[in-house]
Design an enzyme around this catalytic site. Sequence first.
Site, short mmCIF file in Angstrom:
data_model
loop_
_atom_site.label_atom_id
_atom_site.label_comp_id
_atom_site.label_asym_id
_atom_site.label_seq_id
_atom_site.Cartn_x
_atom_site.Cartn_y
_atom_site.Cartn_z
N LEU A 108 42.48 3.54 -17.28
CA LEU A 108 41.33 3.95 -16.47
C LEU A 108 41.79 4.68 -15.21
O LEU A 108 42.62 4.18 -14.46
CB LEU A 108 40.51 2.72 -16.07
CG LEU A 108 39.48 2.92 -14.95
CD1 LEU A 108 38.38 3.88 -15.40
CD2 LEU A 108 38.89 1.59 -14.50
N SER A 109 41.24 5.85 -14.98
CA SER A 109 41.38 6.59 -13.74
C SER A 109 42.84 6.86 -13.39
O SER A 109 43.47 7.68 -14.03
CB SER A 109 40.65 5.85 -12.63
OG SER A 109 40.35 6.73 -11.60
#
Length: 411
Positions: free
Chosen positions: A153-154
């Site tokens: 994520l991210s």
Amino acid sequence: MPRSSSLIARVAGAAAGVVLAAATALVAALPAQAATLTQVTGFGSNPGNLTMYAYRPDGLPAGAPAVVLLHGCVQNASTYVANSGWQKYADQWKFTLIAPQQPSGNNANSCFNWFETGDTARGQGEALSIKQMVDYARTTYGTDGARVYVSGLSAGGAMSAAMLAAYPDVFAGGSIIAGIPYRCANSTVTAFSCMNPGVDKTPAQWGDLVRGAYAGYTGKRPRVAIWHGTSDTTVATANAAESRDQWTNVLGLSTTPTSTSTLPSGTSLEVYGNDQVRLYRVSGMGHGTPVDPGTGADQCGTAGAYFLDTICSTYRDALFFGLGGGGASPSPTPTATASPTPTASPSPTPSPTGAPVCVTASNYAHVVAGRAYQSGGYAYALGSGQRMGLYNTFYTSTLKQTGPAYWVIGC
């Protein structure tokens, strides 16, 4: 390289850090069983100074696949494993989870340093530390080296892109969630412009950055899934298309999708090539990992800060990686232009064992695994062309293989 400079501190204090902020508390209890997320030491020289955690389900067979999970800023390994839903499918389909953790000594906000060239290059820094964790799992756990995947994520998504670029010989596929194209940034200064508004390059320019990560590599490239919320203001939505451009170029594909479909929670799916690249856009979703709490087969995760209640991305990534039907990577899915007209069987032959191969699954799972194709919202058995019903996760069919790439309804 310096890791606690004032510039890093500025990044840590910016809104959402370098890429995201997330809850640090564990908000979901682990299933009641003996297997737990365990810290592993002595996995290699660890030049990136990362911490390794691993989750190995009870009853894990020899030669099982593995998925590397890369958390976002201010998160840790246990939070991401618990809330993303990956533990559910690791238990159900029997594969190992490898969860690197970034200590605050490397980055004040515990972000993976996706913007530092020394941490995203092959054979260096954090990228090498993660690769050494995979090597450890292969030699110590007996992990199947041909079935290793990465998702994050991210900041972890951007680092997933780095691992796919630097180690295409290690990873068979990956998932980039609210992430950024490989080598968009090469310093903390340029990281901000990559995050928002994003950087525009041609597909060839993006592709060259990946090709340069392992110069001269001519082997098979990993398949890639890209997820992004259409209301993400932390990592601009333009990054989804730029990541798509990067990986379609690397794989020699057109940027025009071969098929499109609509999934729950206003999610659109664009498929490129023979299902080599996927782009999911989640309508109205902000910055985070898409989850869908519940007990359904396609539900997972725990909603919270940066774990957003929309659709279970983990379920679809696990199927995309080929982890849901015994572990073999799925065959390329025929495009939506395939004819739904039944054809005569070309003298089908029995399976190598002499017994028919029968599989019961949702029509969506059949299509993902290459046993069927979809056209006009319906699923059709590969080879026979028999209509199975609506193409979604709620309609279940039993298919029998009667010959190479030839399936019929029933068993």
